[in-house]
Design a protein around this motif. Sequence first.
Motif, mmCIF file in Angstrom:
data_model
loop_
_atom_site.group_PDB
_atom_site.id
_atom_site.type_symbol
_atom_site.label_atom_id
_atom_site.label_comp_id
_atom_site.label_asym_id
_atom_site.label_seq_id
_atom_site.Cartn_x
_atom_site.Cartn_y
_atom_site.Cartn_z
ATOM 1 N N LEU A 57 -0.518 -3.006 33.175
ATOM 2 C CA LEU A 57 -1.752 -2.320 33.922
ATOM 3 C C LEU A 57 -0.847 -1.570 35.382
ATOM 4 C CD1 LEU A 57 -3.621 -5.413 34.330
ATOM 5 C CD2 LEU A 57 -4.226 -3.268 33.288
ATOM 6 N N ASP A 58 -0.332 -0.587 34.874
ATOM 7 C CA ASP A 58 0.295 0.525 36.082
ATOM 8 C C ASP A 58 -0.983 0.974 36.784
ATOM 9 O OD1 ASP A 58 -0.822 2.757 34.679
ATOM 10 O OD2 ASP A 58 0.929 3.054 34.091
ATOM 11 N N ARG A 59 -0.723 1.728 37.874
ATOM 12 C CA ARG A 59 -1.742 2.190 38.728
ATOM 13 C C ARG A 59 -2.704 3.173 38.131
ATOM 14 N NH1 ARG A 59 -0.335 4.341 44.685
ATOM 15 N NH2 ARG A 59 0.930 2.738 44.598
ATOM 16 N N ASP A 60 -2.531 3.856 37.254
ATOM 17 C CA ASP A 60 -3.541 4.878 36.712
ATOM 18 C C ASP A 60 -4.293 4.097 35.660
ATOM 19 O OD1 ASP A 60 -4.355 7.435 35.853
ATOM 20 O OD2 ASP A 60 -3.182 7.058 33.856
ATOM 21 N N ARG A 61 -3.622 3.158 34.727
ATOM 22 C CA ARG A 61 -4.435 2.364 33.810
ATOM 23 C C ARG A 61 -5.192 1.421 34.585
ATOM 24 N NH1 ARG A 61 0.222 1.636 31.479
ATOM 25 N NH2 ARG A 61 0.893 3.523 30.223
ATOM 26 N N ARG A 62 -5.013 0.780 35.725
ATOM 27 C CA ARG A 62 -5.763 -0.174 36.290
ATOM 28 C C ARG A 62 -6.777 0.555 37.043
ATOM 29 N NH1 ARG A 62 -4.375 -5.039 38.363
ATOM 30 N NH2 ARG A 62 -2.153 -4.633 38.273
ATOM 31 N N GLN A 63 -6.880 1.802 37.246
ATOM 32 C CA GLN A 63 -7.845 2.700 37.912
ATOM 33 C C GLN A 63 -8.846 2.988 36.848
ATOM 34 O OE1 GLN A 63 -8.636 2.936 41.232
ATOM 35 N NE2 GLN A 63 -10.561 3.433 40.431
ATOM 36 N N LYS A 64 -8.383 3.132 35.709
ATOM 37 C CA LYS A 64 -9.256 3.654 34.568
ATOM 38 C C LYS A 64 -9.871 2.311 34.060
ATOM 39 C CE LYS A 64 -6.325 7.318 32.740
ATOM 40 N NZ LYS A 64 -5.618 7.828 31.283
ATOM 41 N N PHE A 65 -9.383 1.187 34.227
ATOM 42 C CA PHE A 65 -10.048 0.181 34.004
ATOM 43 C C PHE A 65 -11.176 -0.089 34.795
ATOM 44 C CE2 PHE A 65 -6.719 -1.562 31.209
ATOM 45 C CZ PHE A 65 -7.381 -1.754 29.786
ATOM 46 N N ILE A 66 -10.992 -0.232 36.079
ATOM 47 C CA ILE A 66 -11.740 -0.230 37.237
ATOM 48 C C ILE A 66 -12.880 0.673 37.012
ATOM 49 C CG2 ILE A 66 -12.064 -0.142 39.687
ATOM 50 C CD1 ILE A 66 -9.403 -1.081 40.178
ATOM 51 N N ASP A 67 -12.676 1.818 36.708
ATOM 52 C CA ASP A 67 -13.666 2.823 36.590
ATOM 53 C C ASP A 67 -14.609 2.408 35.332
ATOM 54 O OD1 ASP A 67 -12.600 4.232 39.085
ATOM 55 O OD2 ASP A 67 -11.601 5.677 37.426
#
Length: 118
Positions: A57-67
């Motif tokens: 869960l790097d920053r980019d993937r975390r944001q993609k999961f949140i979205d």
Amino acid sequence: MLDVSFYSKQKNPSCHVEVAEDFLEWLAKSDFSQIGQEKSLSMSIDGELILQSVVELDRDRRQKFIDCFNSLIVAETKELLAKIESLANQSRETYRVKKLIELLDCIKNEEYWYLRRV
């Protein structure tokens, strides 16, 4: 029941969210399963070294999961509101949620460049 598990790098306690099998199947058909590549990682769980298949869960993937989850929540809420309103005229009880979703949809629409608050 199945679960989605979250692990810390600092060996903090993990979190397990129990989900029904049909829920996980439904989730797998969404963008959820397309975010990030799983990799094998050796982890110490309850004092035992176990090889786990995980997505970092790097920053980019975390944001993609949140979205992804935000989108799914909004879509499910819209469907639920429509069902509630069709069962009984509950428009007063659902007004705030409906308006928040309407506002969110407009904010997400990149064709709009300006917002005016009255």
